[in-house]
Motif scaffolding. Structure first.
Motif, PDB file in Angstrom:
ATOM      1  N   PRO A  11      69.794  81.256  11.136  1.00  0.00           N
ATOM      2  CA  PRO A  11      69.268  80.582   9.700  1.00  0.00           C
ATOM      3  C   PRO A  11      70.468  80.230   8.919  1.00  0.00           C
ATOM      4  CG  PRO A  11      68.766  82.808  10.025  1.00  0.00           C
ATOM      5  CD  PRO A  11      69.586  82.581  11.177  1.00  0.00           C
ATOM      6  N   VAL A  12      70.141  79.147   8.111  1.00  0.00           N
ATOM      7  CA  VAL A  12      71.219  78.700   7.034  1.00  0.00           C
ATOM      8  C   VAL A  12      70.224  78.894   5.662  1.00  0.00           C
ATOM      9  CG1 VAL A  12      72.620  77.478   8.602  1.00  0.00           C
ATOM     10  CG2 VAL A  12      70.621  76.293   7.317  1.00  0.00           C
ATOM     11  N   ARG A  13      71.081  79.133   4.488  1.00  0.00           N
ATOM     12  CA  ARG A  13      70.526  79.290   3.279  1.00  0.00           C
ATOM     13  C   ARG A  13      70.381  77.839   2.663  1.00  0.00           C
ATOM     14  NH1 ARG A  13      70.872  83.723   0.041  1.00  0.00           N
ATOM     15  NH2 ARG A  13      72.397  84.436   1.285  1.00  0.00           N
ATOM     16  N   HIS A  56      66.444  76.125   9.019  1.00  0.00           N
ATOM     17  CA  HIS A  56      66.512  76.089   7.434  1.00  0.00           C
ATOM     18  C   HIS A  56      64.693  76.110   7.200  1.00  0.00           C
ATOM     19  CE1 HIS A  56      66.042  74.441   3.387  1.00  0.00           C
ATOM     20  NE2 HIS A  56      67.063  75.271   3.236  1.00  0.00           N
ATOM     21  N   TYR A  66      71.086  85.356   6.561  1.00  0.00           N
ATOM     22  CA  TYR A  66      71.609  84.146   7.043  1.00  0.00           C
ATOM     23  C   TYR A  66      72.872  84.362   7.814  1.00  0.00           C
ATOM     24  CZ  TYR A  66      68.141  82.557   3.578  1.00  0.00           C
ATOM     25  OH  TYR A  66      67.072  82.232   2.627  1.00  0.00           O
ATOM     26  N   ASP A 205      77.344  80.080   4.886  1.00  0.00           N
ATOM     27  CA  ASP A 205      76.554  81.643   4.982  1.00  0.00           C
ATOM     28  C   ASP A 205      77.613  82.614   5.512  1.00  0.00           C
ATOM     29  OD1 ASP A 205      73.808  80.550   4.706  1.00  0.00           O
ATOM     30  OD2 ASP A 205      74.104  79.344   6.104  1.00  0.00           O
TER      31      ASP A 205
END
Length: 214
Positions: A11-13, A56, A66, A205
């Motif tokens: 996951p990415v912010r 995302h 993340y 991240d």
């Protein structure tokens, strides 16, 4: 049979910030999909030959962490390979199910050092011909945590069928894994081979990208 090291992902912010960072290294978007159920954008980018999966959420989760958190392998027998590996004692995370994208099926388990391993069975192929327009000449490896090196060698070499190409490095398909004794995170870093290696860089991240001689 497990036949390909397919991707590393997590996951990415901030999706656009991640795309800008990796785009500066020569990555190109090769697949983009919105998963309506969980309301997640899934984007696959390719660095030379290596696929990186960016996930995302539209609605930020204050409890989320993340960064790259799993490696994915393709199989032509998801149920059989998952049953075989869990029967050997590797920890179950989620049993085979239809992927949230609707593209095939997937399952997760843990390698002996706690690295999340995704098994995928699908017909879609996102990887394209090697992308060589950026500074990277090769996707050298994905480095993963392996404090118990012998157990990792048994898992990846014996049970996943990866080819041991160096003392600490295994390949299956276009890309390779490197075992790292004691990194701070399960996915220690990505390594790109370049003609003029420089210092390591951190993505938005905190994932580390290292540059090694081409």
């Amino acid at each position: 049979m497990i036949y390909e090291l397919n991707h590393v992902g997590g996951p990415v912010r901030d999706l656009e910030a991640s795309l800008a960072f990796y785009g500066g290294l020569g990555a190109e978007v090769v697949d983009r999909l919105f998963m309506a159920g969980p309301r997640v954008n899934r984007v696959h980018i390719q660095l030379v030959t290596g696929l990186v999966e960016l996930l995302h959420r539209e609605e930020p989760d204050p409890e989320a962490t993340y960064g790259l958190n799993h490696i994915g392998f393709m199989t032509d027998d998801l149920d059989g390979d998952y049953a075989r590996l869990t029967a050997l004692g590797y920890a179950e995370i989620s049993s085979p199910r239809v992927a949230g994208s609707g593209q095939g099926r997937l399952a997760f388990l843990s390698d002996p050092n706690g690295v999340r391993v995704e098994l995928l069975q699908r017909s879609e192929q996102f990887r394209v011909a090697p992308i060589t327009t950026g500074p990277a000449r090769a996707f050298a490896h994905i480095a993963i945590a392996a404090p118990d090196r012998d157990a990792a060698i048994d898992f990846y070499g014996t049970h996943l069928g990866m080819e041991r190409v160096a003392d600490d490095t295994f390949r299956l398909g276009a890309d390779a894994l490197k075992l790292v004794p004691a990194p701070a995170t399960p996915i220690a870093h990505l390594a790109l081979a370049t003609a003029d290696p420089g210092p390591a860089a951190g993505d938005p991240d905190g994932n580390q990208v290292q540059f090694v001689p081409a």
